[in-house]
Design an enzyme around this catalytic site. Structure first.
Site, PDB file in Angstrom:
ATOM      1  N   SER A 166       0.240   2.409   2.828  1.00  0.00           N
ATOM      2  CA  SER A 166      -0.167   2.144   4.214  1.00  0.00           C
ATOM      3  C   SER A 166       0.995   2.463   5.133  1.00  0.00           C
ATOM      4  O   SER A 166       2.167   2.268   4.769  1.00  0.00           O
ATOM      5  CB  SER A 166      -0.568   0.679   4.388  1.00  0.00           C
ATOM      6  OG  SER A 166      -0.711   0.354   5.767  1.00  0.00           O
ATOM      7  N   TYR A 210       1.763  -8.024   3.718  1.00  0.00           N
ATOM      8  CA  TYR A 210       1.020  -6.807   3.363  1.00  0.00           C
ATOM      9  C   TYR A 210       1.931  -5.587   3.484  1.00  0.00           C
ATOM     10  O   TYR A 210       1.968  -4.725   2.587  1.00  0.00           O
ATOM     11  CB  TYR A 210      -0.185  -6.667   4.285  1.00  0.00           C
ATOM     12  CG  TYR A 210      -0.965  -5.384   4.116  1.00  0.00           C
ATOM     13  CD1 TYR A 210      -1.894  -5.241   3.087  1.00  0.00           C
ATOM     14  CD2 TYR A 210      -0.787  -4.321   5.006  1.00  0.00           C
ATOM     15  CE1 TYR A 210      -2.612  -4.068   2.938  1.00  0.00           C
ATOM     16  CE2 TYR A 210      -1.501  -3.148   4.867  1.00  0.00           C
ATOM     17  CZ  TYR A 210      -2.414  -3.026   3.828  1.00  0.00           C
ATOM     18  OH  TYR A 210      -3.121  -1.848   3.689  1.00  0.00           O
TER      19      TYR A 210
END
Length: 243
Positions: free
Chosen positions: A138, A152
């Site tokens: 990501s 995250y």
């Protein structure tokens, strides 16, 4: 063309489902995993003539069973470590250890276990004939997601580093290992984090002025898996609209 079998974790929705469709169209048989949405995963599997297997990628026995199911379909030549989770938006000082632990189990341990099982089958060291692994990271790994999901972001930073190391570890064993690093993509993961409208809200902040589509990320994944990238390993490909 029969390219062999491709395992895709988290293949029932979002980027995973889009990848499953493209991979199948490119000639692979697909064994996809699901954890929360059985109906969605089985619908994708029916559509592409593949197989859907329930697996919590943070649990070693489940990952082993997933690849055993793939073995029944034929020779493994490709793997996409896509499964990942995000928790509700929060600052670090609002997060509990249980949240952090579970996120790391799925997003980091799950990728490592998935890649391990792939290497055991594809590496020439183990009698395999090679193949390709793509991890799904990501853009959060380089942005940090302050005030939202620093846990995250940290997990995806680990995925980046793991991808680079594994690529070098197995390069001489005919396995290529690369990552795609999506930016803001319009999928269900934003709702999982409590912000269903996040992609649309952030679109004006992206240089291309729009959120990405799952199919656009899937196209990059299939390129990295396929014959058009034979000399590409250890790469992290940003699919982020310039953000």
């Amino acid at each position: 063309m029969d390219r062999g079998v491709c395992v895709i974790t988290g293949g029932g929705r979002g980027i995973g489902a889009a990848t499953a469709r493209r991979v199948a169209a490119a000639g692979w048989q697909v064994c996809l995993s699901w954890h929360a949405d059985q109906a969605a995963a089985e619908a994708v599997a029916r559509e592409i003539g593949g197989r859907a297997v329930r697996a919590d990628v943070g649990a070693e026995p489940d990952v082993v069973a997933l690849f055993a199911a793939a073995d029944e379909m034929g020779r493994l030549t490709a793997t996409v470590a896509n499964a990942g989770i995000v928790e509700r938006r929060a600052r670090l000082d609002e997060m509990g250890a249980d949240r952090m632990r579970r996120l790391l189990e799925v997003n980091v341990l799950g990728v490592m276990l998935t890649a391990r099982e792939a290497v055991r089958r594809m590496s020439t060291r183990h009698g395999g004939s090679g193949g390709a692994i793509v991890t799904v990271s990501s853009a959060a790994s380089r942005l940090g997601s302050p005030g939202e999901y620093v846990d995250y972001a940290a997990s995806k930073g680990a995925v980046d580093t793991f991808t680079l190391g594994l690529a070098r570890e197995v390069a001489a064993e005919r396995i290529r290992v690369n990552a795609v690093r999506p930016g803001i993509v319009d999928t269900e993961i934003h709702a999982s984090g409590g912000q269903p409208g996040r992609a649309a809200q952030l679109a004006p902040t992206i240089p291309m002025q729009r959120a990405g589509r799952a199919e656009e990320v899937a196209a990059a994944i299939v390129w990295l898996l396929g014959d058009d990238s034979p000399y590409t390993t250890g790469a992290i490909l940003d699919v982020s609209g310039g953000g």
